[in-house]
Design a protein around this motif. Structure first.
Motif, short mmCIF file in Angstrom:
data_model
loop_
_atom_site.label_atom_id
_atom_site.label_comp_id
_atom_site.label_asym_id
_atom_site.label_seq_id
_atom_site.Cartn_x
_atom_site.Cartn_y
_atom_site.Cartn_z
N TYR A 1 60.87 -30.40 -66.20
CA TYR A 1 60.18 -29.06 -66.57
C TYR A 1 61.49 -28.47 -67.12
O TYR A 1 62.54 -28.31 -66.46
CB TYR A 1 59.65 -28.63 -65.24
N LYS B 1 61.51 -21.57 -59.26
CA LYS B 1 62.85 -22.06 -59.38
C LYS B 1 63.01 -23.49 -58.94
O LYS B 1 62.65 -23.73 -58.00
CB LYS B 1 63.66 -20.97 -58.39
N LYS B 2 63.94 -24.02 -59.44
CA LYS B 2 64.34 -25.44 -58.83
C LYS B 2 65.04 -25.33 -57.44
O LYS B 2 65.68 -24.49 -57.33
CB LYS B 2 65.47 -26.21 -59.88
N GLU C 1 66.21 -19.92 -65.35
CA GLU C 1 67.07 -19.49 -64.47
C GLU C 1 66.77 -17.96 -63.95
O GLU C 1 67.05 -17.40 -62.99
CB GLU C 1 68.51 -19.40 -64.68
N VAL D 1 56.47 -28.11 -57.74
CA VAL D 1 57.62 -27.62 -57.97
C VAL D 1 58.63 -28.73 -57.25
O VAL D 1 59.50 -29.40 -58.12
CB VAL D 1 58.14 -26.56 -57.28
N ALA E 1 61.39 -31.32 -59.29
CA ALA E 1 62.59 -31.34 -58.81
C ALA E 1 63.07 -32.80 -58.60
O ALA E 1 64.31 -33.19 -58.81
CB ALA E 1 62.95 -30.61 -57.46
N TRP F 1 63.34 -25.49 -66.62
CA TRP F 1 63.41 -24.33 -65.71
C TRP F 1 64.15 -23.06 -66.17
O TRP F 1 65.18 -23.09 -67.17
CB TRP F 1 64.55 -24.87 -64.45
N ASN G 1 59.52 -20.30 -55.55
CA ASN G 1 60.93 -19.62 -55.69
C ASN G 1 61.43 -19.51 -54.14
O ASN G 1 60.89 -18.74 -53.30
CB ASN G 1 60.94 -18.21 -56.18
#
Length: 894
Positions: free
Chosen positions: A639, A649-650, A643, A99, A103, A641, A720
């Motif tokens: 990626y 989750k970003k 929402e 993740v 990001a 994402w 997340n």
């Protein structure tokens, strides 16, 4: 432009192996002092020499490692860099790592850079092994059912990881159902010698699980680091570390016929914890090492975090070579490994004392002194001999609250039994009753001797007419598919199943807290009567609240003793003197009658642990199950994402990042979010286990339309940040001195209103009030969980003041931009008369230095000094950037 010559070009030699020429660095040419170095230090030295570029690693760094004898005793600590050969991840720590990388690609794009630069340079292997739970047990289809539920719960996470495997080069994903990361590493992933290029060099690694150390049993140097630190290594950054002292641990003698490797490791763990080896390397030597199989050595190395060492290292020897052949490494590869290690003087003969290197200090263990043992009820280092178990547990009931005490009131001591109906029959449980028994975790399931020993014990127990009470939750989660092969081939698997130890899945299950539910009537009886009931497991961690909320006492034991205590149904028993059970004929059966000897186990192991089993299992390991194969990920570079996702989750770490450095700032008018004591573990800090229905995380999920059965675990939702921040310090056993009872609550100052920890942090944020933590000794001990640092940061914590820190957690705090501060020797919150309700100013100079003393001002009226625990210059550099990942992004931009 002529390329600059490597600073150590003169050390390169050519070697011919199987008709192919390779280069390697002959470190003997540095001087005779090389042969006095501990073998573990030789690995650090080789890496420094090979990677020396006079930028990340300088010739001065090489000189410090080579002169280890001189520099290792430095009172201020000597900083050296280390570039591991690879990185290993498991999914609980691997998902947030991927993740973050995703990001970082977004961040570098937003800052005008090339997202494709965010890509592993160092090989990374990720094994999905921490997602499966023991929802079903005691049936032949338990494994299938648990794996089905695993995919239902985690399909989004698995899809994300499959995207990562496609999007990032140099990354291998091992699918779920393959086994435990450390056993797969031992049996399959370990290279021992890298030979992909024309230069040969030793395998070494860092991993995002503290028990990465298990690989040291195979002679591969490796240890656990924070997820953020591992990400930096993946991107080509070296690790900054203090040159370690190396404790030589000499093993002599032979084990008793009725003692297991688990008994040995629990003894070693307690001994080394007493010696004090935190932050040090432990290197094993002596003739007794030859008595230990590679699996035995791996079991000892696995427990390094429990005895506090960075590694417990066993240099490569002829037994290592034999193990490589047994686990189906090719003849060509084994020959290359043998010749390379011989050439660089890293092949050990444990019986030749002339090879013994210089150590910082030496301690001796005679294997003859080992007795059958367990550890508990709350810590791995609290070894108890089986003979003393009954008396020890009974004392724990009345001892003061602590690692060896529950301090039960007279009422709960008198009212110590509860009755219930289960499957049409009445049962009674009491303090000390076993309600959960699990053969689990990499610690023991990597070891055929104790797994086959458990099978032989089960067979003899069945033949003697014994059984396990049906309300006891029993399970077995092997570390790899190979275990099933040899249990079946030896004929003991049916007997394990008859006692309820069916295979429930392949992965880290009960040991990580994925133990699943106990029968409702058992839970209700425990809670109604306030019973101290027990879990017995063959794992490596037993901190209170980790294994199961309703097993307040948990004991680590060999797989054989897991079965023994399950048969007895209680731990308040002297297994030497009391019968383990009574059969249908009314005959008392004693454990000594059915316990298999070491020689008996070894004979079975030789006959039934075969190379063909390893070949069959690992030839298809990357293929995965049908469910895995059906997952189709996105093929985009960035990626996509979602929402609405509650799994991926970003993260907000780079939300307001700029090209300019934020620098180092003092902290003013801070309040204490939590006022903590000694041995606060990452199990207390990091979100783990099931999501309690009354928790802030549960409220967050409920607001998004999920019902409790869909909450899943914190581990499955590590991608997340909203869930994980709400789960930080959410452990029900957390002791916060600002409140009168254990639990994930605190008091807001100055209103004195009690909130959940997350809610209190939000109130402080709304007030624009910075918060700090105050803690005692060994803050952050336990697993190397990156979310223990990430969650702390996202709660708004700016700094921690503690008496001492666990190595990995302190590094994680630094990596996330937090400030670790340490009380001066002899001082703590008590001696300084702190109560946690004060206002704090922490004065940190912009030009501060590593381990500088800085001033803390309390209520604007009095002051004390603390040590700034940035231990190296590069840690200060990371902090000036706002954290290690921010540093890496700016580095890629430039």
């Amino acid at each position: 432009m002529v390329a600059e010559q490597h600073p150590y070009e003169h050390l390169k030699k050519t070697i011919d192996i199987n008709g192919k020429e390779y280069l390697y660095f002959d470190l003997k040419l540095l001087g005779e002092a090389y042969l006095r170095l501990p073998f573990s230090i030789r690995v650090l030295l080789e890496s420094a020499v090979r990677n020396c570029d006079n930028f990340q690693i300088s010739t001065a760094d090489v000189e410090k490692i080579f002169k280890w004898e001189q520099f290792q005793r430095s009172s201020v600590g000597v900083e050296v860099p280390f570039k591991p050969a690879r990185v290993i991840l498991q999914d609980l720590t691997g998902v947030p790592a991927v993740v973050d990388l995703a990001a970082m690609r977004d961040a570098i794009k937003d800052l005008g850079g090339d997202p494709d630069k965010i890509n592993p340079v160092c090989p990374a292997d990720l094994v999905i092994d921490h997602s499966i739970q023991v929802d079903f047990s005691k049936t032949s289809d338990s494994q299938q059912k648990n794996e089905t539920v695993e995919f239902e719960r985690n399909k989004e996470r698995f899809t994300f990881l499959k995207w990562g495997a496609k999007a990032f080069r140099n990354m291998l994903i091992v699918p779920p159902g393959s086994g435990i990361v450390h056993q797969v590493n031992l049996e399959y992933l370990a290279r021992l010698v890298f030979s992909d290029s024309h230069i040969l060099y030793p395998d070494s690694l860092v991993g995002t699980d503290s028990h990465t150390t298990m690989i040291n049993g195979l002679g591969v140097l490796g240890w656990g680091v924070g997820g953020i630190e591992a990400e930096a290594v993946m991107l080509g950054q070296s690790i900054s570390m203090l040159l370690p002292q190396v404790v030589g641990y000499k093993i002599v003698g032979t084990l008793n016929q009725y003692v297991t490797s688990t008994d040995l490791v629990l003894t070693v763990t307690k001994h080394l914890r007493q010696i004090g080896v935190v932050g040090k390397f432990v290197e094993f030597f002596g003739t007794g090492v030859t008595e230990l199989s590679i699996a035995d050595r791996a079991t000892i190395s696995n427990m390094s975090p429990e005895y506090g060492a960075t590694v417990g290292f066993f240099p490569v020897d002829k037994n290592t070579i034999t193990y490589l052949k047994q686990t189906n490494r090719s003849d060509e590869k084994v020959d290359l490994i043998l010749k390379y290690f011989s050439s660089v003087n890293m092949l050990r003969n444990y019986c030749d004392s002339s090879e013994d290197p210089v150590f910082t200090e030496v301690f001796i263990l005679n294997l003859c002194t080992i007795v059958s043992s367990v550890s508990g009820p709350k810590r791995p280092q609290d070894r108890v001999s089986v003979t003393d178990m009954k008396d020890d547990f009974l004392k724990c009931l009345t001892n003061k609250v602590g690692f060896k005490g529950y301090e039960l009131s007279p009422y709960y001591l008198r009212n110590n039994t509860g009755k219930f109906i289960f499957e049409g029959r009445e049962y009674t449980i009491h303090h000390g009753s076993v309600v959960l028994a699990a053969i689990t975790s990499c610690t023991n399931t990597s070891n055929p001797s104790v797994m086959l020993g458990a099978g032989l014990l089960a067979k003899k127990a069945i033949n003697a007419g014994l059984s396990v009470a049906p309300y006891i939750k029993t399970s077995m989660s092997p570390g790899s598919g190979v275990v099933t092969y040899y249990l079946e081939d030896s004929g003991v698997l049916p007997y394990l199943r008859m006692l309820g130890f069916d295979i429930v899945g392949y992965g880290c299950m009960t040991c990580i807290g994925n133990s699943g539910p106990l029968p409702d009537v058992v839970t209700e009886t425990i809670e109604k009567h306030g019973l101290i009931c027990c879990g017995v497991l063959s794992g490596n961690r037993n901190f209170e609240g980790r294994i199961h909320p309703n097993t307040r006492a948990n004991y680590l034991a060999s797989p054989l003793l897991v079965i023994a205590y399950a048969l007895a149904g209680r731990v308040d028993i002297n297994l030497d003197l009391e019968p383990i059970g009574i059969n249908a004929d009314g005959r008392k059966i004693f454990l000594r009658e059915i316990w298999p000897s070491r020689a008996e186990i070894q004979n079975v192991e030789k006959a039934h642990v075969l190379p063909s089993m390893f070949r069959d299992v690992y030839s298809r390991i990357e293929q995965g199950s049908t469910s895995w194969q059906k997952i189709i990920p996105s093929l985009s570079q960035l990626y996509p994402w979602d929402e609405k996702s509650t799994y991926i989750k970003k993260p907000p770490f780079f939300k307001s990042m700029t090209k300019e450095l934020p620098g180092i700032k003092s902290i003013y008018n801070a309040r204490v979010l939590l006022f903590l004591g000694d041995s606060i573990t990452t199990d207390h800090i990091s979100p783990a286990g099931t999501i309690a229905r009354s928790s802030p995380a549960a409220r967050y999920l409920a607001e998004r339309g999920l019902c409790p059965r869909e909450f899943n675990s914190y581990g499955s939702r590590r991608g997340n940040d909203e869930i994980m921040t709400r789960g930080t310090f959410a452990n029900i056993r957390l002791v916060n001195k600002l409140v009168s009872h254990p639990g994930p609550v605190t008091v807001h100052i100055p209103s004195l209103v009690q909130y959940d920890v997350f809610d209190a942090a939000q109130v402080y944020k709304e007030e624009n009030t910075p918060v700090i933590l105050i803690a005692g000794c060994e803050y952050g001990s336990g697993s190397s969980r990156d979310w223990a640092a990430k969650g702390t940061l996202l709660l708004g914590v700016k700094a921690i003041i503690a008496e001492s820190y666990e190595r990995i957690h302190r590094s994680n705090l630094v990596g996330m931009g937090l400030i670790p501060l340490q009380f001066l020797p002899g001082e703590n919150a008590e001696t300084l008369e702190l109560n946690g309700r004060e206002l704090y100013d922490i004065h940190i100079p912009e030009n501060c230095q590593p381990q500088q003393q800085v001033i803390v001002e309390v209520d604007k009226t009095r002051k004390f000094e603390v040590i700034l625990r940035f231990d190296t210059e590069i840690e200060l550099l990371y902090h000036r950037h706002g954290g290690i990942l921010n540093y890496m992004i700016r580095k890629m931009l430039n």
